[in-house]
Design an enzyme around this catalytic site. Structure first.
Site, mmCIF file in Angstrom:
data_model
loop_
_atom_site.group_PDB
_atom_site.id
_atom_site.type_symbol
_atom_site.label_atom_id
_atom_site.label_comp_id
_atom_site.label_asym_id
_atom_site.label_seq_id
_atom_site.Cartn_x
_atom_site.Cartn_y
_atom_site.Cartn_z
ATOM 1 N N CYS A 66 13.782 11.080 6.136
ATOM 2 C CA CYS A 66 13.756 10.732 7.552
ATOM 3 C C CYS A 66 15.149 10.780 8.149
ATOM 4 O O CYS A 66 15.305 10.788 9.360
ATOM 5 C CB CYS A 66 13.159 9.354 7.755
ATOM 6 S SG CYS A 66 14.215 8.081 7.086
ATOM 7 N N LYS B 206 0.881 -1.177 0.000
ATOM 8 C CA LYS B 206 0.000 0.000 0.000
ATOM 9 C C LYS B 206 0.912 1.218 0.000
ATOM 10 O O LYS B 206 1.361 1.684 1.030
ATOM 11 C CB LYS B 206 -0.891 -0.025 1.249
ATOM 12 C CG LYS B 206 -2.234 0.644 1.131
ATOM 13 C CD LYS B 206 -2.237 2.143 0.966
ATOM 14 C CE LYS B 206 -1.642 3.002 2.004
ATOM 15 N NZ LYS B 206 -1.313 4.374 1.490
HETATM 16 P P1 NAD Z 1 2.438 9.271 6.727
HETATM 17 O O1 NAD Z 1 2.547 8.667 8.070
HETATM 18 O O2 NAD Z 1 1.478 10.392 6.533
HETATM 19 O O3 NAD Z 1 2.006 8.157 5.650
HETATM 20 C C1 NAD Z 1 2.675 6.919 5.563
HETATM 21 C C2 NAD Z 1 1.691 5.865 5.071
HETATM 22 O O4 NAD Z 1 0.623 5.743 6.016
HETATM 23 C C3 NAD Z 1 1.046 6.206 3.733
HETATM 24 O O5 NAD Z 1 0.973 5.045 2.957
HETATM 25 C C4 NAD Z 1 -0.321 6.712 4.123
HETATM 26 O O6 NAD Z 1 -1.305 6.482 3.144
HETATM 27 C C5 NAD Z 1 -0.635 5.930 5.378
HETATM 28 N N1 NAD Z 1 -1.517 6.672 6.291
HETATM 29 C C6 NAD Z 1 -1.657 8.011 6.376
HETATM 30 N N2 NAD Z 1 -2.555 8.323 7.333
HETATM 31 C C7 NAD Z 1 -2.980 7.151 7.862
HETATM 32 C C8 NAD Z 1 -3.899 6.817 8.910
HETATM 33 N N3 NAD Z 1 -4.561 7.751 9.591
HETATM 34 N N4 NAD Z 1 -4.065 5.525 9.207
HETATM 35 C C9 NAD Z 1 -3.404 4.571 8.545
HETATM 36 N N5 NAD Z 1 -2.521 4.831 7.545
HETATM 37 C C10 NAD Z 1 -2.300 6.113 7.209
HETATM 38 O O7 NAD Z 1 3.908 9.680 6.294
HETATM 39 P P2 NAD Z 1 4.372 10.474 5.006
HETATM 40 O O8 NAD Z 1 3.974 11.907 5.163
HETATM 41 O O9 NAD Z 1 3.972 9.766 3.783
HETATM 42 O O10 NAD Z 1 5.962 10.336 5.120
HETATM 43 C C11 NAD Z 1 6.745 11.184 5.905
HETATM 44 C C12 NAD Z 1 7.009 10.597 7.261
HETATM 45 O O11 NAD Z 1 7.606 9.317 7.119
HETATM 46 C C13 NAD Z 1 7.995 11.407 8.075
HETATM 47 O O12 NAD Z 1 7.569 11.433 9.406
HETATM 48 C C14 NAD Z 1 9.300 10.650 7.929
HETATM 49 O O13 NAD Z 1 10.213 10.837 8.970
HETATM 50 C C15 NAD Z 1 8.785 9.257 7.911
HETATM 51 N N6 NAD Z 1 9.752 8.356 7.294
HETATM 52 C C16 NAD Z 1 10.436 7.529 8.117
HETATM 53 C C17 NAD Z 1 11.386 6.685 7.586
HETATM 54 C C18 NAD Z 1 12.158 5.766 8.476
HETATM 55 O O14 NAD Z 1 12.832 4.906 7.942
HETATM 56 N N7 NAD Z 1 12.105 5.890 9.780
HETATM 57 C C19 NAD Z 1 11.632 6.676 6.212
HETATM 58 C C20 NAD Z 1 10.901 7.524 5.398
HETATM 59 C C21 NAD Z 1 9.947 8.365 5.965
#
Ligand code: NAD
Length: 498
Positions: A280, A172
């Site tokens: 990240c 997803k």
């Molecule tokens: P996000 O949490 O908004 O979304 C990530 C995923 O979760 C997406 O597929 C999204 O559709 C889904 N999602 C969004 N809201 C949801 C909900 N309420 N319930 C269930 N699923 C939901 O993150 P983003 O904005 O896409 O990415 C940025 C974030 O990801 C930053 O916080 C970054 O630090 C983090 N990140 C972490 C790593 C790591 O390895 N630790 C790597 C890349 C990004």
């Protein structure tokens, strides 16, 4: 307006229900729509993966690996097309998009080692005429939920290894930039993957909740923001699933008084402003040990921030593209306003940046705050934009105490020429990935990636050796073939070699 399809059982599937807009962040225009999966569509994907599992599980690992050798070639042949799709929907520069794809390909290379990685552990004569071995068997149908900021690399952290280990996978991806992710998945089918082994469903919370609740989905890998990581970890583990959930970050770089300042400044520029700070592992805090190094840093870095080449990711030779959405732009500018109101010194203000002919793009220039303190929101929270904060401290111990007290522990680094300081830092810092004169210490594919504290929920890190453990279940077999002539009486004491 084109609609981006799902990929179920190796076929494109379009839906007409709920949709989300996909933007070109450089122009602010909607370029496509993506269907958001409902429970019925999700069930189709689960059914397809479940049906594919028995045959895939029994396919010899060396044969599974062949698919990934061909996949690697196809990814390399399509590198330019994939990078263009990433830039068009994410906004990052072409070179940066190629970079993330190359790092993803390294994970595909690792997956080709499946026969070696899965060969298990064997002990002859664990007891009299008894042999014992551990076998690493696939978990079943597993799922991955990925963020917008690495639409190629982060999915490639997950499914090549999961599938090479014999699992079937439901991905997803982020609904904000799904096109490159979809193309890459289709290339895996072109490489010879049997139908149903990988399914891609686009969606939002509804699809994610469906994956959490589905009894047939045995494990969840998540990468995204911390609140969602925590939610998925708690809801998934409550239902008996394996979950590894990687969350957000606030990454500090410590500048010691003896740091090679020219190199540290170059490293900080790339790590703070590359990909518009939407990584990240981005460095968002420079912790300067002493006012002298802090003043020298400000003097050297300000002209470099002001000279950042910002524009649409489709243009070559740029340093930074736009932020991903209008909401992201508003969030980051909100943090800049908050920092000013809290009393930090805004040394470079990127808010006035204008990109010619792209007035509606989600652009923000590089920003620099000095005199930031630990109680400010711009220090405590993840901004996820091109904003670097300078915190001034008196000693390495104070710098380390600051970092260790932060709720996140993804990445960090130290710039120094002093081996003693570097070693102390590596030993005692409460962070999962540490660099010494390396600003973005993202582990290579044959190590594993993960933070500490609220940057990761779960026991195992992503990809590499931890990934193999996550996507397999250990089964330990103890087998005896007694000599025909021997007969052993019943033993009531617990058997041992003692
Ligand atoms: P996000 O949490 O908004 O979304 C990530 C995923 O979760 C997406 O597929 C999204 O559709 C889904 N999602 C969004 N809201 C949801 C909900 N309420 N319930 C269930 N699923 C939901 O993150 P983003 O904005 O896409 O990415 C940025 C974030 O990801 C930053 O916080 C970054 O630090 C983090 N990140 C972490 C790593 C790591 O390895 N630790 C790597 C890349 C990004």
């Amino acid at each position: 307006m084109s609609t981006i399809p799902h990929l179920i059982n190796g076929e494109r599937v379009s839906t007409s229900g709920r949709m989300a807009d996909v933007f070109n962040p450089a122009t602010g225009e909607v370029t496509a729509q993506v269907g958001l999966a409902d429970r019925a569509l999700l069930q189709q994907a689960i059914d397809s993966a479940k049906a594919a599992f028995p045959a895939w599980r029994n396919t010899p690992p060396a044969k599974r690996a062949q698919v990934f050798f061909r996949f690697k070639q196809l990814l390399e042949q399509n590198q330019d097309t994939i990078a263009k799709l990433i830039s068009a929907e994410h906004g990052k520069t072409h070179e940066d998009a190629v970079g993330e794809l190359r790092r993803g390909i390294e994970n595909v290379e690792y997956a080709t080692a499946a026969p070696e990685l899965l060969k298990g552990e064997y002990s002859r004569n664990a007891g009299p005429n008894i042999d014992s071995w551990s076998d690493f068997q696939p978990v079943g149908v597993v799922a991955g939920i990925t963020p917008f900021n690495f639409p190629a690399m982060v999915p490639l952290w997950m499914y090549p290894l999961a599938i090479a280990c014999g699992n079937c996978f439901i991905l997803k991806p982020s609904e904000r930039d799904p096109s490159s992710t979809l193309l890459i998945a289709e290339l895996l089918y072109e490489a010879g993957l049997p139908k149903g082994v990988l399914n891609v469903i686009h969606g939002d919370k509804e699809a994610v909740d469906g994956l959490i609740e589905a009894p047939d989905v045995k494990a969840l890998s998540f990468v995204g923001s911390t609140p969602i990581a925590e939610y998925i970890y708690s809801e998934g583990t409550k239902r008996g699933k394996r979950v590894q959930a990687l969350g957000g970050a606030k990454n500090h770089a410590v500048l010691m008084p003896d740091a090679d300042l020219d190199n540290a400044v170059s490293a900080l520029m790339g790590a703070a402003y590359g990909s518009c700070g939407e990584r990240c592992m981005a460095i968002s805090v420079a912790v300067c040990v002493g006012d002298q190094i802090a003043d020298a840093l400000v003097e050297k870095i300000v002209p470099e921030i002001q000279a950042l080449k910002v524009g649409p990711g489709s243009c070559k030779g740029l340093d930074m593209g736009p932020l991903v959405t209008k909401a992201a732009l508003e969030k980051v500018t909100g943090y800049v306003e908050d920092g000013v109101a809290a009393g930090a010194t805004l040394v470079v203000d990127g808010r006035s940046l204008k990109v010619a002919d792209h007035e509606n793009g989600f652009f923000l220039g590089g920003c620099l705050f000095d005199n930031v303190s630990a109680d400010m929101r711009i220090y405590k929270e993840e901004i996820f934009g091109p904003v670097l904060c300078i915190v001034r401290v008196d000693s390495l111990e104070a710098a380390m105490a600051l970092i260790n007290a932060h709720e996140y522990g993804n990445g960090t680094c130290i710039f120094t020429r002093d081996g003693e300081a570097g070693r102390l830092f590596c030993d005692e810092i409460e962070v999962g990935m540490v660099g010494v004169n390396v600003p973005l210490p993202v582990p290579v594919a044959y190590h594993s990636f993960g933070g500490w504290k609220r940057s990761l929920f779960g026991d195992l890190h992503a990809y590499g050796p931890d990934g193999v453990r996550f996507y397999t279940r250990r089964k330990t077999i103890t087998q005896r073939w007694p000599q025909r002539a021997t007969h052993e009486a019943a033993q009531f004491a617990f058997p041992s070699n003692g």
